[in-house]
Design a protein around this motif. Sequence first.
Motif, PDB file in Angstrom:
ATOM      1  N   GLY A  53      67.128  38.687  33.373  1.00 27.39           N
ATOM      2  CA  GLY A  53      66.815  37.731  32.314  1.00 27.39           C
ATOM      3  C   GLY A  53      67.962  36.820  31.921  1.00 27.39           C
ATOM      4  O   GLY A  53      67.755  35.829  31.232  1.00 27.39           O
ATOM      5  N   ARG A  54      69.175  37.130  32.340  1.00 31.15           N
ATOM      6  CA  ARG A  54      70.336  36.344  31.912  1.00 31.15           C
ATOM      7  C   ARG A  54      71.011  35.624  33.078  1.00 31.15           C
ATOM      8  O   ARG A  54      72.214  35.428  33.087  1.00 31.15           O
ATOM      9  CB  ARG A  54      71.344  37.245  31.194  1.00 31.15           C
ATOM     10  CG  ARG A  54      70.793  37.861  29.914  1.00 31.15           C
ATOM     11  CD  ARG A  54      71.847  38.680  29.189  1.00 31.15           C
ATOM     12  NE  ARG A  54      71.340  39.223  27.938  1.00 31.15           N
ATOM     13  CZ  ARG A  54      72.068  39.973  27.105  1.00 31.15           C
ATOM     14  NH1 ARG A  54      73.325  40.284  27.430  1.00 31.15           N
ATOM     15  NH2 ARG A  54      71.540  40.435  25.989  1.00 31.15           N
ATOM     16  N   GLY A  55      70.221  35.251  34.042  1.00 32.18           N
ATOM     17  CA  GLY A  55      70.776  34.495  35.157  1.00 32.18           C
ATOM     18  C   GLY A  55      71.460  35.322  36.215  1.00 32.18           C
ATOM     19  O   GLY A  55      72.078  34.785  37.131  1.00 32.18           O
ATOM     20  N   ASP A  95      71.997  49.858  43.691  1.00 36.81           N
ATOM     21  CA  ASP A  95      71.558  48.640  43.011  1.00 36.81           C
ATOM     22  C   ASP A  95      72.809  47.882  42.558  1.00 36.81           C
ATOM     23  O   ASP A  95      73.580  48.386  41.735  1.00 36.81           O
ATOM     24  CB  ASP A  95      70.688  48.970  41.800  1.00 36.81           C
ATOM     25  CG  ASP A  95      69.464  49.783  42.180  1.00 36.81           C
ATOM     26  OD1 ASP A  95      68.803  49.406  43.152  1.00 36.81           O
ATOM     27  OD2 ASP A  95      69.175  50.788  41.502  1.00 36.81           O
ATOM     28  N   TYR A  96      73.014  46.702  43.119  1.00 35.07           N
ATOM     29  CA  TYR A  96      74.194  45.895  42.804  1.00 35.07           C
ATOM     30  C   TYR A  96      73.834  44.844  41.753  1.00 35.07           C
ATOM     31  O   TYR A  96      73.022  43.952  42.016  1.00 35.07           O
ATOM     32  CB  TYR A  96      74.722  45.203  44.061  1.00 35.07           C
ATOM     33  CG  TYR A  96      75.218  46.146  45.126  1.00 35.07           C
ATOM     34  CD1 TYR A  96      76.571  46.491  45.214  1.00 35.07           C
ATOM     35  CD2 TYR A  96      74.348  46.691  46.060  1.00 35.07           C
ATOM     36  CE1 TYR A  96      77.026  47.357  46.197  1.00 35.07           C
ATOM     37  CE2 TYR A  96      74.794  47.557  47.045  1.00 35.07           C
ATOM     38  CZ  TYR A  96      76.124  47.887  47.103  1.00 35.07           C
ATOM     39  OH  TYR A  96      76.578  48.745  48.083  1.00 35.07           O
ATOM     40  N   MET A  97      74.444  44.955  40.584  1.00 34.92           N
ATOM     41  CA  MET A  97      74.230  43.975  39.517  1.00 34.92           C
ATOM     42  C   MET A  97      75.204  42.820  39.739  1.00 34.92           C
ATOM     43  O   MET A  97      76.427  43.020  39.725  1.00 34.92           O
ATOM     44  CB  MET A  97      74.470  44.612  38.148  1.00 34.92           C
ATOM     45  CG  MET A  97      73.880  46.014  37.989  1.00 34.92           C
ATOM     46  SD  MET A  97      72.082  46.052  38.078  1.00 34.92           S
ATOM     47  CE  MET A  97      71.659  45.264  36.533  1.00 34.92           C
ATOM     48  N   MET A  98      74.659  41.632  39.912  1.00 37.36           N
ATOM     49  CA  MET A  98      75.462  40.461  40.275  1.00 37.36           C
ATOM     50  C   MET A  98      75.453  39.396  39.170  1.00 37.36           C
ATOM     51  O   MET A  98      74.445  39.182  38.502  1.00 37.36           O
ATOM     52  CB  MET A  98      74.925  39.845  41.560  1.00 37.36           C
ATOM     53  CG  MET A  98      74.631  40.809  42.686  1.00 37.36           C
ATOM     54  SD  MET A  98      76.111  41.478  43.445  1.00 37.36           S
ATOM     55  CE  MET A  98      76.771  40.010  44.248  1.00 37.36           C
ATOM     56  N   LYS A  99      76.596  38.723  39.000  1.00 38.77           N
ATOM     57  CA  LYS A  99      76.702  37.599  38.079  1.00 38.77           C
ATOM     58  C   LYS A  99      77.369  36.434  38.798  1.00 38.77           C
ATOM     59  O   LYS A  99      78.276  36.628  39.607  1.00 38.77           O
ATOM     60  CB  LYS A  99      77.519  37.975  36.836  1.00 38.77           C
ATOM     61  CG  LYS A  99      76.732  38.737  35.776  1.00 38.77           C
ATOM     62  CD  LYS A  99      75.710  37.850  35.103  1.00 38.77           C
ATOM     63  CE  LYS A  99      75.043  38.575  33.938  1.00 38.77           C
ATOM     64  NZ  LYS A  99      74.027  37.731  33.282  1.00 38.77           N
ATOM     65  N   LYS A 100      76.955  35.229  38.474  1.00 38.73           N
ATOM     66  CA  LYS A 100      77.492  34.035  39.114  1.00 38.73           C
ATOM     67  C   LYS A 100      78.742  33.562  38.366  1.00 38.73           C
ATOM     68  O   LYS A 100      78.749  33.422  37.148  1.00 38.73           O
ATOM     69  CB  LYS A 100      76.426  32.930  39.096  1.00 38.73           C
ATOM     70  CG  LYS A 100      76.796  31.674  39.850  1.00 38.73           C
ATOM     71  CD  LYS A 100      76.661  31.903  41.339  1.00 38.73           C
ATOM     72  CE  LYS A 100      76.875  30.602  42.128  1.00 38.73           C
ATOM     73  NZ  LYS A 100      75.784  29.624  41.900  1.00 38.73           N
ATOM     74  N   LYS A 101      79.802  33.315  39.121  1.00 42.10           N
ATOM     75  CA  LYS A 101      81.019  32.712  38.576  1.00 42.10           C
ATOM     76  C   LYS A 101      81.186  31.334  39.207  1.00 42.10           C
ATOM     77  O   LYS A 101      80.409  30.936  40.075  1.00 42.10           O
ATOM     78  CB  LYS A 101      82.234  33.587  38.900  1.00 42.10           C
ATOM     79  CG  LYS A 101      82.223  34.945  38.243  1.00 42.10           C
ATOM     80  CD  LYS A 101      83.532  35.675  38.489  1.00 42.10           C
ATOM     81  CE  LYS A 101      84.689  34.993  37.781  1.00 42.10           C
ATOM     82  NZ  LYS A 101      85.975  35.710  37.950  1.00 42.10           N
ATOM     83  N   ASP A 102      82.213  30.619  38.768  1.00 35.29           N
ATOM     84  CA  ASP A 102      82.455  29.284  39.322  1.00 35.29           C
ATOM     85  C   ASP A 102      82.676  29.327  40.828  1.00 35.29           C
ATOM     86  O   ASP A 102      82.311  28.402  41.554  1.00 35.29           O
ATOM     87  CB  ASP A 102      83.669  28.635  38.645  1.00 35.29           C
ATOM     88  CG  ASP A 102      83.386  28.285  37.187  1.00 35.29           C
ATOM     89  OD1 ASP A 102      82.195  28.169  36.830  1.00 35.29           O
ATOM     90  OD2 ASP A 102      84.348  28.135  36.416  1.00 35.29           O
ATOM     91  N   ASP A 103      83.288  30.423  41.300  1.00 29.27           N
ATOM     92  CA  ASP A 103      83.594  30.519  42.725  1.00 29.27           C
ATOM     93  C   ASP A 103      82.605  31.392  43.489  1.00 29.27           C
ATOM     94  O   ASP A 103      82.860  31.798  44.621  1.00 29.27           O
ATOM     95  CB  ASP A 103      85.023  31.039  42.926  1.00 29.27           C
ATOM     96  CG  ASP A 103      85.257  32.379  42.237  1.00 29.27           C
ATOM     97  OD1 ASP A 103      84.401  32.802  41.441  1.00 29.27           O
ATOM     98  OD2 ASP A 103      86.293  33.008  42.507  1.00 29.27           O
ATOM     99  N   GLY A 104      81.455  31.689  42.882  1.00 31.34           N
ATOM    100  CA  GLY A 104      80.424  32.418  43.613  1.00 31.34           C
ATOM    101  C   GLY A 104      79.941  33.675  42.911  1.00 31.34           C
ATOM    102  O   GLY A 104      80.350  33.986  41.793  1.00 31.34           O
TER     103      GLY A 104
END
Length: 201
Positions: A124-126, A145-154
Amino acid sequence: MFRKILFSFVFLLSLTASSISFADELSARQVVEEFQNELLTVMKQGKALGFKGRYDKLDPSVRKSHDLPKIARIVVGKQWEELSAEQQTKLETVFSQLSVSAYAHNFKDFSGESFTFLSEEETGRGGVVIHSNLLIPGEKNVKFDYMMKKKDDGWRIINIIADGVSDLALKRSEYTSVLSKDGFDALIAKITEKIDNYAAQ
């Protein structure tokens, strides 16, 4: 006229560069799979490399695929803001060393293991969750289960849940307790002791 042509050329170059950058950016799934492939490669050489060799090979891969500074902040919760800048830097450093050490210790032998992709879902939070299995011949599969978040570099891993157990939750429960009861130096000592234990086994 020359300026218009020059401007158009520069503008096209910038668009091309942006397109290349966008195209080269790895998806969340690709980040996970690249890291898993590196784990398997190190496992296959595990005994010959020894702990130090495995650590050195995995260090850049772990730092590239994991958001270690963010994870370090999360595991101490609200107490992060109470730490000095020097303490925050120290915690990030030893926590990163612990993370690499744990991989170097836990993935040291190879007996035909492989990773398989199961599915991908958006949060729900991108964020994104990559579901996969570690197939171990003769044993029960381990679901990751890999929880992923987007940063400026990927995309970066911020938590891993193995068979329903959250690594982040376990560490947060332990670390916040030590920090509250015994203080910062005791927490660093505890993490350093774990690193030493991994290296000695």
